[in-house]
Scaffold this motif. Structure first.
Motif, PDB file in Angstrom:
ATOM      1  N   LYS A   1       0.618  -1.147  -0.086  1.00 13.67           N
ATOM      2  CA  LYS A   1       0.072  -0.065   0.023  1.00 13.67           C
ATOM      3  C   LYS A   1       0.979   1.129  -0.076  1.00 13.67           C
ATOM      4  N   LEU A   2       2.091   1.259   0.627  1.00 13.54           N
ATOM      5  CA  LEU A   2       2.798   2.206   0.662  1.00 13.54           C
ATOM      6  C   LEU A   2       3.275   2.693  -0.850  1.00 13.54           C
ATOM      7  N   GLY A   3       3.822   1.708  -1.375  1.00 16.90           N
ATOM      8  CA  GLY A   3       4.100   1.772  -2.895  1.00 16.90           C
ATOM      9  C   GLY A   3       2.987   2.161  -3.861  1.00 16.90           C
ATOM     10  N   GLN A   4       1.709   1.983  -3.573  1.00 19.34           N
ATOM     11  CA  GLN A   4       0.762   2.192  -4.241  1.00 19.34           C
ATOM     12  C   GLN A   4       0.567   3.636  -4.239  1.00 19.34           C
ATOM     13  N   GLN A   5       0.618   4.232  -2.751  1.00 21.55           N
ATOM     14  CA  GLN A   5       0.308   5.422  -2.528  1.00 21.55           C
ATOM     15  C   GLN A   5       1.564   6.509  -3.269  1.00 21.55           C
ATOM     16  N   GLY A   6       2.792   5.885  -3.146  1.00 22.51           N
ATOM     17  CA  GLY A   6       3.910   6.638  -4.066  1.00 22.51           C
ATOM     18  C   GLY A   6       3.507   6.681  -5.333  1.00 22.51           C
ATOM     19  N   ALA A   7       3.088   5.472  -5.941  1.00 20.49           N
ATOM     20  CA  ALA A   7       2.574   5.602  -7.350  1.00 20.49           C
ATOM     21  C   ALA A   7       1.638   6.673  -7.663  1.00 20.49           C
ATOM     22  N   GLU A   8       0.580   7.043  -6.841  1.00 21.96           N
ATOM     23  CA  GLU A   8      -0.420   7.964  -7.148  1.00 21.96           C
ATOM     24  C   GLU A   8       0.333   9.331  -6.895  1.00 21.96           C
ATOM     25  N   ILE A   9       1.191   9.487  -5.893  1.00 21.34           N
ATOM     26  CA  ILE A   9       1.713  10.819  -5.953  1.00 21.34           C
ATOM     27  C   ILE A   9       2.750  11.126  -7.022  1.00 21.34           C
ATOM     28  N   ALA A  10       3.343  10.186  -7.719  1.00 22.97           N
ATOM     29  CA  ALA A  10       4.128  10.312  -8.673  1.00 22.97           C
ATOM     30  C   ALA A  10       3.385  10.552 -10.067  1.00 22.97           C
ATOM     31  N   LYS A  11       2.207   9.946 -10.122  1.00 21.28           N
ATOM     32  CA  LYS A  11       1.398  10.139 -11.241  1.00 21.28           C
ATOM     33  C   LYS A  11       0.974  11.398 -11.349  1.00 21.28           C
ATOM     34  N   LYS A  12       0.570  11.980 -10.294  1.00 18.68           N
ATOM     35  CA  LYS A  12      -0.360  13.380  -9.994  1.00 18.68           C
ATOM     36  C   LYS A  12       0.929  14.442 -10.119  1.00 18.68           C
ATOM     37  N   LYS A  13       2.186  14.217  -9.721  1.00 17.05           N
ATOM     38  CA  LYS A  13       2.979  15.369  -9.478  1.00 17.05           C
ATOM     39  C   LYS A  13       4.295  15.224 -10.631  1.00 17.05           C
ATOM     40  N   PHE A  14       4.682  13.991 -10.568  1.00 12.93           N
ATOM     41  CA  PHE A  14       6.050  13.955 -11.337  1.00 12.93           C
ATOM     42  C   PHE A  14       6.078  13.082 -12.594  1.00 12.93           C
ATOM     43  N   SER A  15       5.061  13.273 -13.392  1.00 14.79           N
ATOM     44  CA  SER A  15       5.092  12.525 -14.717  1.00 14.79           C
ATOM     45  C   SER A  15       5.805  13.550 -15.827  1.00 14.79           C
ATOM     46  N   PHE A  16       6.321  12.764 -16.595  1.00 15.51           N
ATOM     47  CA  PHE A  16       7.259  13.398 -17.634  1.00 15.51           C
ATOM     48  C   PHE A  16       6.136  14.284 -18.562  1.00 15.51           C
ATOM     49  N   GLN A  17       5.256  13.973 -19.028  1.00 18.73           N
ATOM     50  CA  GLN A  17       4.101  14.858 -19.570  1.00 18.73           C
ATOM     51  C   GLN A  17       3.917  15.988 -18.814  1.00 18.73           C
ATOM     52  N   LYS A  18       3.631  15.923 -17.618  1.00 21.36           N
ATOM     53  CA  LYS A  18       3.382  17.095 -16.819  1.00 21.36           C
ATOM     54  C   LYS A  18       4.396  18.264 -16.965  1.00 21.36           C
ATOM     55  N   MET A  19       5.671  17.780 -16.792  1.00 23.68           N
ATOM     56  CA  MET A  19       6.827  18.597 -16.907  1.00 23.68           C
ATOM     57  C   MET A  19       6.827  19.210 -18.293  1.00 23.68           C
ATOM     58  N   ILE A  20       6.645  18.686 -19.217  1.00 27.55           N
ATOM     59  CA  ILE A  20       6.801  19.265 -20.669  1.00 27.55           C
ATOM     60  C   ILE A  20       5.442  20.415 -20.857  1.00 27.55           C
ATOM     61  N   ASP A  21       4.538  19.874 -20.196  1.00 28.35           N
ATOM     62  CA  ASP A  21       3.195  20.910 -20.387  1.00 28.35           C
ATOM     63  C   ASP A  21       3.718  22.031 -19.509  1.00 28.35           C
ATOM     64  N   GLU A  22       4.311  21.864 -18.214  1.00 27.21           N
ATOM     65  CA  GLU A  22       4.421  23.083 -17.470  1.00 27.21           C
ATOM     66  C   GLU A  22       5.485  24.016 -17.983  1.00 27.21           C
ATOM     67  N   ILE A  23       6.415  23.299 -18.780  1.00 26.08           N
ATOM     68  CA  ILE A  23       7.540  24.178 -19.533  1.00 26.08           C
ATOM     69  C   ILE A  23       7.034  25.084 -20.684  1.00 26.08           C
ATOM     70  N   GLU A  24       5.947  24.429 -21.284  1.00 25.83           N
ATOM     71  CA  GLU A  24       5.314  25.151 -22.504  1.00 25.83           C
ATOM     72  C   GLU A  24       4.429  26.194 -21.663  1.00 25.83           C
ATOM     73  N   GLU A  25       3.664  25.926 -20.682  1.00 22.53           N
ATOM     74  CA  GLU A  25       2.628  26.605 -20.237  1.00 22.53           C
ATOM     75  C   GLU A  25       3.355  27.872 -19.345  1.00 22.53           C
ATOM     76  N   LYS A  26       4.233  27.595 -18.366  1.00 21.43           N
ATOM     77  CA  LYS A  26       4.946  28.663 -17.796  1.00 21.43           C
ATOM     78  C   LYS A  26       5.984  29.569 -18.427  1.00 21.43           C
ATOM     79  N   ILE A  27       6.671  28.775 -19.372  1.00 15.29           N
ATOM     80  CA  ILE A  27       8.067  29.412 -19.853  1.00 15.29           C
ATOM     81  C   ILE A  27       7.606  29.824 -21.409  1.00 15.29           C
ATOM     82  N   LEU A  28       7.608  28.946 -21.997  1.00 13.07           N
ATOM     83  CA  LEU A  28       7.500  28.990 -23.569  1.00 13.07           C
ATOM     84  C   LEU A  28       6.197  29.726 -23.822  1.00 13.07           C
ATOM     85  N   ASN A  29       5.188  29.529 -23.247  1.00 15.99           N
ATOM     86  CA  ASN A  29       3.821  30.329 -23.798  1.00 15.99           C
ATOM     87  C   ASN A  29       3.350  31.277 -23.012  1.00 15.99           C
ATOM     88  N   ASN A  30       4.337  31.694 -22.030  1.00 16.09           N
ATOM     89  CA  ASN A  30       3.950  32.918 -20.958  1.00 16.09           C
ATOM     90  C   ASN A  30       3.832  34.099 -21.690  1.00 16.09           C
TER      91      ASN A  30
END
Length: 369
Positions: free
Chosen positions: A340-369
């Motif tokens: 269950k600890l591992g599952q909770q870690g996976a949920e945190i990672a999917k929500k906050k630390f996905s590669f797609q989220k990082m690229i989306d935020e680079i576009e949103e916060k920097i390239l298209n700001n």
């Protein structure tokens, strides 16, 4: 016309900065940005980018005083103007000084300093000036890293509008359900009733695997059915092997050497133990283990507590303390709902630390700001 982005990196190895530049540049090219790379010819970063179909040009090594060399400065200004670069991404301190000054002189619209090292920027007049008048976006990979970076820089030299918190990202599909390329139990003759505990990282001073090795005799007093895989290679390899022999742990510790199949390995671990004495920012292996759903025992090295939450997706042990590491390992072994600890870690990672989220935020916060 699509924006033209430059990633500059003169690293000669294949560390976190090189991986970030390579993965980010490749992802942004797929989103139809026009990507340019400056690297040292025939080094790994240069070759990998070239093989990936990125536009690659060579540049000489960049040192701390390169930014005051008028010939080097003139060359980069000309390169930026010739290729009509819209945004430049800089990571190392020397690249920040050289690249941001040249980019300002060349009229580059977006000048990004992404700092992954959790150490204060020196309060030198030229650093203050470059941050205030050249850098348009100061990109941090964690809150702890950002706070440590700016500890000595007066607030009026870097406005809040320039501060961009964008966490490193891990590719979900690579770690959530990877192909199992090798059965670890079969490969290393590990019994079905033995736990597989893993440590993934270079065998070096920073990752400090000796503290894990020295914790094992205490663990063995209460629990014997486990094997520890030390996954990686490095300068301290022979030292760690000698220590294993001194403590009579040859039957418990397996040195796998360097491995390419990290997603497959992570998916087969019962839990991971990370004993680094410091971390620059967000360690890839911690984020990867979280995404793979692996519970984690880790030392409180610099930024780790921002990712591993004690009791939620793992346990935090005192830095450089083998006794406390052993206690946390035993606590993880005895946890009735370890998965269950591992599952909770996976949920945190999917929500906050996905590669797609990082690229989306680079576009949103920097390239298209």
């Amino acid at each position: 016309m699509s924006k033209r982005l430059l990633f500059m990196n003169t690293g000669t190895g294949w560390g976190g900065v090189e991986k970030w530049h390579y993965k980010t540049a490749s992802a942004l090219q797929k989103r139809e940005y026009d990507i340019f790379i400056l690297g040292i010819k025939d080094e790994m970063f240069y070759n990998k980018c070239k093989d990936a179909g990125l536009k690659v040009d060579s540049i000489d090594h960049i040192g701390d005083v390169t930014f005051v060399n008028p010939f080097r400065l003139y060359w980069l200004v000309r390169y930026l103007k010739k290729n009509m670069i819209d945004a430049i991404f800089l990571c190392q301190s020397s690249h920040f000084k050289y690249g941001s000054l040249a980019a300002k002189l060349a009229g580059v619209e977006t000048i990004v300093y992404r700092r992954a090292l959790a150490k204060p920027i020196k309060n030198k007049f030229y650093n203050r000036w470059l941050l205030k008048y050249c850098v348009t976006d100061f990109m941090s990979i964690s809150k702890v890293t950002r706070d440590k970076n700016l500890k000595n820089i007066p607030t009026d030299y870097l406005s809040k509008e320039k501060l961009k918190l964008i966490y490193k990202g891990v590719k979900k599909d690579k770690f959530i359900d990877p192909e199992i390329t090798s059965d670890l139990r079969e490969e290393f003759n590990i019994k079905d009733d033995e736990l597989i505990i893993g440590n993934v990282g270079r065998l070096c001073r920073q990752k400090a695997q000796q503290y894990l090795i020295e914790a094992l005799p205490q663990v063995l007093k209460e629990f014997e059915k486990f094997k520890v895989l030390l996954v990686g290679s490095g300068k301290k390899g022979e030292v760690f092997k000698d220590r294993v022999k001194e403590l009579g742990l040859e039957d418990k510790v397996i040195f796998t050497g360097f491995r390419e199949d990290i997603p497959s390995i992570l998916k087969q671990l019962d839990f991971m133990v990370h004993t680094a004495i410091y971390e620059g920012g967000a360690p890839w292996v911690i984020l990867e283990a979280m995404m793979a759903g692996v519970p984690i025992v880790t030392t409180e090295a610099t930024t780790i507590s921002e990712f591993v939450i004690d009791g939620e997706n793992g346990y935090l042990a005192e830095n450089k303390n083998s006794t406390d590491i052993a206690e946390k390992i035993l606590k993880m072994i005895k946890h009735p709902e370890r998965e269950k600890l591992g599952q909770q870690g996976a949920e945190i990672a999917k929500k906050k630390f996905s590669f797609q989220k990082m690229i989306d935020e680079i576009e949103e916060k920097i390239l298209n700001n």
